[in-house]
Design a protein around this motif. Structure first.
Motif, short mmCIF file in Angstrom:
data_model
loop_
_atom_site.label_atom_id
_atom_site.label_comp_id
_atom_site.label_asym_id
_atom_site.label_seq_id
_atom_site.Cartn_x
_atom_site.Cartn_y
_atom_site.Cartn_z
N MET A 34 0.89 -1.15 -0.10
CA MET A 34 0.07 0.12 -0.19
C MET A 34 0.61 1.40 0.01
SD MET A 34 -3.08 -0.84 2.49
CE MET A 34 -4.22 -2.33 2.05
N ALA A 35 1.49 1.52 1.09
CA ALA A 35 2.26 2.73 1.08
C ALA A 35 2.83 3.17 0.00
CB ALA A 35 2.99 2.78 2.52
N PRO A 36 4.10 2.20 -0.61
CA PRO A 36 4.57 2.67 -1.62
C PRO A 36 3.82 3.13 -2.87
CG PRO A 36 5.63 0.58 -0.78
CD PRO A 36 4.11 0.68 -0.12
N GLY A 46 -3.69 4.69 7.92
CA GLY A 46 -3.95 5.51 6.80
C GLY A 46 -3.48 6.70 7.07
N ILE A 47 -3.83 7.58 8.12
CA ILE A 47 -3.05 8.65 8.47
C ILE A 47 -1.66 8.76 8.34
CG2 ILE A 47 -2.88 10.54 10.21
CD1 ILE A 47 -6.04 9.73 10.81
N GLY A 48 -1.09 7.69 9.04
CA GLY A 48 0.39 7.28 9.09
C GLY A 48 1.02 7.20 7.68
N VAL A 49 0.24 6.61 6.69
CA VAL A 49 0.67 6.65 5.27
C VAL A 49 0.49 8.13 4.81
CG1 VAL A 49 0.16 5.65 2.95
CG2 VAL A 49 0.18 4.11 4.93
N ILE A 50 -0.32 8.61 4.91
CA ILE A 50 -0.47 10.02 4.35
C ILE A 50 0.84 10.79 4.88
CG2 ILE A 50 -1.91 12.22 4.39
CD1 ILE A 50 -4.41 10.46 4.31
N LEU A 51 0.85 10.87 6.37
CA LEU A 51 1.87 11.81 6.74
C LEU A 51 3.29 11.21 6.32
CD1 LEU A 51 0.53 12.19 10.35
CD2 LEU A 51 0.65 13.98 8.44
N ASN A 52 3.45 9.96 6.27
CA ASN A 52 4.72 9.31 5.84
C ASN A 52 5.18 9.73 4.26
OD1 ASN A 52 5.98 6.87 4.04
ND2 ASN A 52 7.08 7.26 6.07
N GLY A 122 -2.57 -5.91 -1.07
CA GLY A 122 -2.69 -5.29 -0.10
C GLY A 122 -3.89 -5.45 0.63
N GLY A 123 -4.97 -5.41 0.06
CA GLY A 123 -6.42 -5.46 0.46
C GLY A 123 -6.62 -7.06 1.16
#
Length: 181
Positions: A34-36, A46-52, A122-123
């Protein structure tokens, strides 16, 4: 003090194994698939992925850990104490400690550059992980805990409350990363 019999120890060990396996699988789902690719799961992760994505120095695991502290305190107070949140706290700590390191260990392991395939894998992996964690009596923390509070306090069905709490994160991701991808 009450002693645990063999059956109770077996149940505790099974729950612990499910929490560990579920945490690792969800960490792989987020950090590898997901994150990459700017795919954002719902909730605090999800908030962590956005901030990252805004600043790679912001660790996804740290955001998940810090973001869950007030939510789990609220869950502790409103859902009936430690019996309800202890397994979720175990998951949150395990996930937070592993999500960023798994991404570096498994760098390059994905299904190619196709965003749709990575979202699918990922899902599916995240769904299996969530199922194991729920089977063990925990939740994925964050918005899952908020959804349980909405369910128990105001009678909102768990599926509806989860949809509402995660929808906000998904809308934010669409605004940040664009809807077209």
């Amino acid at each position: 003090m009450q002693r645990l019999d063999t059956l109770q120890w077996g149940a505790l060990l099974t729950d612990a194994a499910l929490l560990v396996i579920g945490s690792l699988l969800y960490a792989v789902s987020v950090s590898v698939f997901m994150a990459p690719f700017d795919i954002v799961p719902g909730g605090v992760s999800g908030i962590g992925v956005i901030l990252n994505q805004f600043d790679p120095r912001i660790a996804i695991g740290l955001v998940v850990l810090v973001g869950n502290i007030p939510i789990q305190i609220l869950g502790y107070r409103l859902l009936g104490g430690w019996p309800v949140v202890v397994k979720t706290v175990i998951y949150v700590v395990l996930f937070s400690l592993t999500v960023d390191s798994i991404g570096s260990v498994l760098a390059g392991v994905n299904v190619g550059d196709d965003v749709l395939l990575n979202a699918l894998f990922g899902g599916i992996l995240g769904g299996v992980a969530g199922g194991l964690i729920y089977r063990a009596g925990g939740t994925l923390g964050g918005t899952s805990t908020l959804a349980r509070i909405l369910q128990q306090r105001w009678g909102v069905p768990l599926s509806t409350s989860t949809l509402y709490t995660d929808m906000g994160v998904i809308v934010l991701a669409g605004l940040v990363f664009s809807w077209a991808g």
